[in-house]
Design a protein around this motif. Sequence first.
Motif, PDB file in Angstrom:
ATOM      1  N   ASN A 209      -1.716  -6.584  -6.775  1.00  0.00           N
ATOM      2  CA  ASN A 209      -1.644  -6.402  -5.322  1.00  0.00           C
ATOM      3  C   ASN A 209      -2.298  -7.557  -4.572  1.00  0.00           C
ATOM      4  O   ASN A 209      -1.755  -8.060  -3.579  1.00  0.00           O
ATOM      5  CB  ASN A 209      -2.304  -5.080  -4.924  1.00  0.00           C
ATOM      6  CG  ASN A 209      -3.675  -4.895  -5.535  1.00  0.00           C
ATOM      7  OD1 ASN A 209      -3.796  -4.742  -6.742  1.00  0.00           O
ATOM      8  ND2 ASN A 209      -4.714  -4.923  -4.715  1.00  0.00           N
TER       9      ASN A 209
ATOM     10  N   TYR B 122       0.797  -1.217   0.000  1.00  0.00           N
ATOM     11  CA  TYR B 122       0.000   0.000   0.000  1.00  0.00           C
ATOM     12  C   TYR B 122       0.837   1.279   0.000  1.00  0.00           C
ATOM     13  O   TYR B 122       0.457   2.262  -0.658  1.00  0.00           O
ATOM     14  CB  TYR B 122      -0.933   0.012   1.219  1.00  0.00           C
ATOM     15  CG  TYR B 122      -2.041  -0.996   1.125  1.00  0.00           C
ATOM     16  CD1 TYR B 122      -3.276  -0.654   0.583  1.00  0.00           C
ATOM     17  CD2 TYR B 122      -1.858  -2.295   1.571  1.00  0.00           C
ATOM     18  CE1 TYR B 122      -4.301  -1.579   0.486  1.00  0.00           C
ATOM     19  CE2 TYR B 122      -2.872  -3.238   1.476  1.00  0.00           C
ATOM     20  CZ  TYR B 122      -4.095  -2.873   0.939  1.00  0.00           C
ATOM     21  OH  TYR B 122      -5.098  -3.793   0.828  1.00  0.00           O
TER      22      TYR B 122
ATOM     23  N   LEU C  26      -6.200  -1.012  -5.157  1.00  0.00           N
ATOM     24  CA  LEU C  26      -5.901  -1.497  -3.813  1.00  0.00           C
ATOM     25  C   LEU C  26      -7.073  -1.442  -2.848  1.00  0.00           C
ATOM     26  O   LEU C  26      -7.028  -2.106  -1.805  1.00  0.00           O
ATOM     27  CB  LEU C  26      -4.728  -0.723  -3.216  1.00  0.00           C
ATOM     28  CG  LEU C  26      -3.341  -1.207  -3.655  1.00  0.00           C
ATOM     29  CD1 LEU C  26      -2.931  -0.646  -4.994  1.00  0.00           C
ATOM     30  CD2 LEU C  26      -2.291  -0.906  -2.618  1.00  0.00           C
TER      31      LEU C  26
END
Length: 447
Positions: free
Chosen positions: A354, A134, A248
């Motif tokens: 991710n 992140y 994300l």
Amino acid sequence: MYKLLLLQFLRSRAVVASLVLILVLGAISIGIGHQFVSQKKAAIDQVENYQQNHIDRNVTLHKDDLGLLMYYVKFAFINSPTHLSGLSIGQSDINTNLQRITIKNLEGQRYDTDLVNPMNLQSGNLDLSFVLLYLFPLLIIVFTFNLLSEETETGTWRLVSVQTPSKQKYLLTKLSIRVLLIYVVLGILFTIAKSVLSIPLDMNFMMMIFLSLLYVAFWFALCFFVINFKKSSGFNALLLLSIWLVLLILLPAGMNAYLANKYPVPEALSAMISQRDGYHTKWDTDKTETLQKFYDHYPQFQKFGYPIEGFNWTWYYAMQQMGDDDSVTDTKALREKISERESVSKQLSAFLPNMHLQLVFNELAGTSLDQHLNFLDATANYHEELRLFFYPKIFEEKSADAVDWTRFTPKYADDGKSDQKLMRIVWPLFIATLLMFFCCAIIGRKL
């Protein structure tokens, strides 16, 4: 020129502050991971010291009645945390790695977990995987969003265009400085992690490092693709932050909602009710019927007959077994639903770098949901071993002296390492990164 560009970039206090901040956050995350692993290991050490004292104390109190003794005695079954679990905690803060079970009905025991502050669970743990997944993309965005637009907005791009033989090469040189600094920070954090967590240089750790390098390369390629459209700094920053938010936050949340609706698990409640009713209702059920169902499950114990007068341990443990038998359908369905969820999430995550990286990190660290389910299955097998060992002795009304209690030390599950297939782990992230580099090459030539 490379040295001058590097010094120019590091002259900015914001750049230095950003690098220091990510290093500090990374170090804190490693410290949190070390504390987490230390707490797990401390609990295991306490159980190892406690179990023999626990058994000795109960044997002293209930020496002549083995059935009553086995009502109280608990046996530890342990899934040791790996060194890498401090880097990617996953759901191991929720799912316990230590079970203390009796030979009574299993389904009422194996989903027991530790008491944890729900506020801490809501906020989650700041482990290194979180920092990498992140915060590193945000740092990359901050470093690259004005890579080209800054030159245009300050009026130096025309001068650069005249003096450099290749404008694209100049941009790549500026980009390489930022790549180098990010990789240095990443290398420092992994070096600290190896030292603090005593991580061996095995294949899993090397795969973590390699995938982290790929993930950083993916975000640099993505940012370079956006800035090649020669938009303003504000537009680049807004677009890149929007991409970060979608990749994300929004897509993972949407995928989680989809899986929850697609594969609901009402069996979680029905399994609990079935195992409780399966045991408690047997107090009012004909004892012969209960014993017959028990002998259908364990025909080798039918020689102990049908004692139905008064209370006896054969009937009592038969009742306990019925709690598991009556909930077996719901338990199996629950296991299949959860496994199906995990399987589909892995398939879908192949399209999100991710999510793929997070799931792979958990798998490499031994903190994935699949590995926890395997631990629960191993717990059930160990519970069955205990039952088959103690049932005959209880039914024969033997005393505690008939058992060698020193053999019942805490038992460890297998190390939980799954059979990793290198290509399955690498190819989604590798293809995504390669695709972004290809797009950068195409757009760079056009613009």
